[in-house]
Design an enzyme around this catalytic site. Structure first.
Site, PDB file in Angstrom:
ATOM      1  N   THR A 148      -4.100   2.341  -3.231  1.00 24.45           N
ATOM      2  CA  THR A 148      -3.552   1.559  -4.349  1.00 24.45           C
ATOM      3  C   THR A 148      -2.600   0.468  -3.874  1.00 24.45           C
ATOM      4  OG1 THR A 148      -1.795   3.203  -4.637  1.00 24.45           O
ATOM      5  CG2 THR A 148      -3.755   3.433  -6.024  1.00 24.45           C
ATOM      6  N   LYS A 206       4.896  -4.591  14.537  1.00 21.12           N
ATOM      7  CA  LYS A 206       6.125  -3.868  14.891  1.00 21.12           C
ATOM      8  C   LYS A 206       5.861  -2.672  15.807  1.00 21.12           C
ATOM      9  CE  LYS A 206       8.561  -5.466  10.799  1.00 21.12           C
ATOM     10  NZ  LYS A 206       7.553  -6.509  10.523  1.00 21.12           N
TER      11      LYS A 206
END
Length: 336
Positions: A13, A131
């Site tokens: 979602t 990252k």
């Protein structure tokens, strides 16, 4: 490629999940099942208003958390392809709640790997982040650990016909909590707080991210970390593109932030292949050699010491181009 297949998307979602679902439904009308696996019932309800099962009978909305191994195993029954997009990714929240981040990003990854091996899944693509390269914050460290788990999963597959691979890319333009919607919201106040105008970041659109995952599903050999060739931008240029009339107030970088992000470090260069649109960081203990991989995909090994950083990237977005992209991808909406 995905017609007559069953596909599960963890974190389905989120911004990537919704874009992936939209593309798959348009491109593969004969997909057998497309399972949205996530823990937020409200987001599933809202997504179902956009993609109702009455119009898309292949869709399934499956409540669950990757931390819950039993529930995840149930969701994986009969699945052919998994795209792993579930993660806790807010850097400050991860620093304050480290083990919560570890439980989702690391233990959840291992739960998924074990479930995929036992369920007979054929292809697994995990989403990573810039990252994770030389990480300095906990979020990046957990994603690096997750990447290592998915790469190493190919070592324990035995005779199973399954391939695990990783897709690593930079900031998604307009994603919730990122700098562009933040600046757009602050524009009305007349002041944009800027960490450091020299700060650079990689930039990718959702559409490009989806295409890269689809390419990986079809072509990945297993064990590689795929990195796209994408442009960079300077934070100061983003501020100029959005609100040149505002005061640009320097507030300093936050804990856990870098001035420049990396996606490939110099230490990775000895196992990295240039494939044109993408780089591939190959595993040390693979079933194939770098030469085999290059022959299969038309790649070329990079020079030793090569690094891919947002600060030294040869491709930078100008203020004018940033303004065009913001109008195209972000204006009037904030991606969840």
């Amino acid at each position: 490629m995905l017609n007559d297949k069953s596909v599960l998307v963890t974190g389905g979602t989120g911004s990537f999940g919704k874009a992936f679902v939209r593309t798959v439904l348009e491109r593969y009308p004969d997909i057998r099942r497309l399972v949205i696996y996530s823990r937020d019932e409200l987001k599933q309800f809202e997504m179902a208003q956009v993609f109702p099962r009455s119009e898309h009978p292949a869709l399934r909305y499956f409540l669950g958390d990757v931390r819950d191994e039993a529930r995840l195993r149930r969701a994986l029954e009969g699945i052919d392809v998994v795209v792993h997009a579930a993660a806790l990714k807010q850097v400050p929240a991860a620093e304050y709640n480290p083990f919560e981040c570890i439980k989702t990003n690391v233990l959840g990854a291992q739960n998924l790997i074990e479930g995929c091996l036992d369920a007979g899944v054929a292809r697994v693509v995990a989403l990573s982040t810039d990252k994770a390269a030389a990480p300095i914050n906990l979020y990046g460290a957990t994603k690096l650990c997750s990447d290592k788990l998915f790469v190493a999963a190919n070592n324990i597959k035995g005779t199973r016909d399954v391939r695990f691979s990783v897709v690593r890319y930079g900031n998604v333009m307009g994603s919730r909590g990122s700098v562009i919607p933040f600046f757009l919201a602050k524009k009305a106040e007349g002041v944009l707080p800027i960490t450091d105008p020299r700060m650079t970041r990689f930039n990718i659109s959702l559409r490009e991210g989806v295409e890269m995952v689809l390419w990986s599903i079809e072509h990945a050999s297993g064990g590689e970390v795929l990195v796209p060739k994408i442009p960079s931008y300077r934070i100061g240029d983003v501020a100029m593109a959005i609100a040149p009339e505002c005061e640009h107030r320097i507030v300093g970088i936050r804990p856990g932030e870098k001035i420049h992000e990396e996606m490939i470090t110099a230490s990775d260069s000895f196992n990295t292949v240039d494939m044109g649109d993408y780089f591939a960081i190959l595993p040390v203990s693979a079933e194939y050699t770098i030469e085999d991989y290059c022959a299969k995909h038309g790649g070329t090994p990079v020079e030793p010491g090569f690094a891919y950083s947002s600060g030294t990237n040869p491709d930078f977005l100008s203020v004018e181009r940033l303004r065009e992209l913001i109008d195209e991808h972000v204006a009037g909406q904030v991606i969840d």
